[in-house]
Design a protein around this motif. Structure first.
Motif, PDB file in Angstrom:
ATOM      1  N   HIS A  10       0.836  -1.201   0.000  1.00  0.00           N
ATOM      2  CA  HIS A  10       0.000   0.000   0.000  1.00  0.00           C
ATOM      3  C   HIS A  10       0.873   1.253   0.000  1.00  0.00           C
ATOM      4  N   LEU A  30      -3.121  -0.389  -6.700  1.00  0.00           N
ATOM      5  CA  LEU A  30      -3.556   0.036  -5.367  1.00  0.00           C
ATOM      6  C   LEU A  30      -5.047  -0.201  -5.198  1.00  0.00           C
ATOM      7  N   MET A  34      -6.671  -2.598  -2.352  1.00  0.00           N
ATOM      8  CA  MET A  34      -7.660  -2.088  -1.401  1.00  0.00           C
ATOM      9  C   MET A  34      -8.974  -2.852  -1.503  1.00  0.00           C
TER      10      MET A  34
END
Length: 75
Positions: A10, A30, A34
């Motif tokens: 991250h 990303l 997530m």
């Protein structure tokens, strides 16, 4: 991938976006990270929506990027 590995990934994707704001792959990856965290472990308020925004930004930057489409689909 353990919690520490997810945090490192991250942070590195965030750094890549900061250094190269037009790097579509970083946004897509990303977003993917997530979304997976949210679906598997749950997430903080706003994280799932941010995954959607990141995928949308990746598609905006590079509409033909397969990873961006994958990120949007996984969202």
């Amino acid at each position: 991938m353990g919690e520490e590995d997810r945090r490192i990934a991250h942070d590195l994707y965030r750094e890549a976006i900061e250094l190269a704001p037009d790097f579509a792959l970083a946004y897509a990856e990303l977003s993917e990270l997530m979304s997976r965290v949210c679906w598997i472990y749950g997430c903080a308020a706003g994280d799932f929506e941010e995954a959607d925004r990141l995928a949308a930004r990746a598609l905006e930057l590079e509409p033909s990027l397969a990873q961006a489409h994958l990120a949007r689909g996984n969202y």
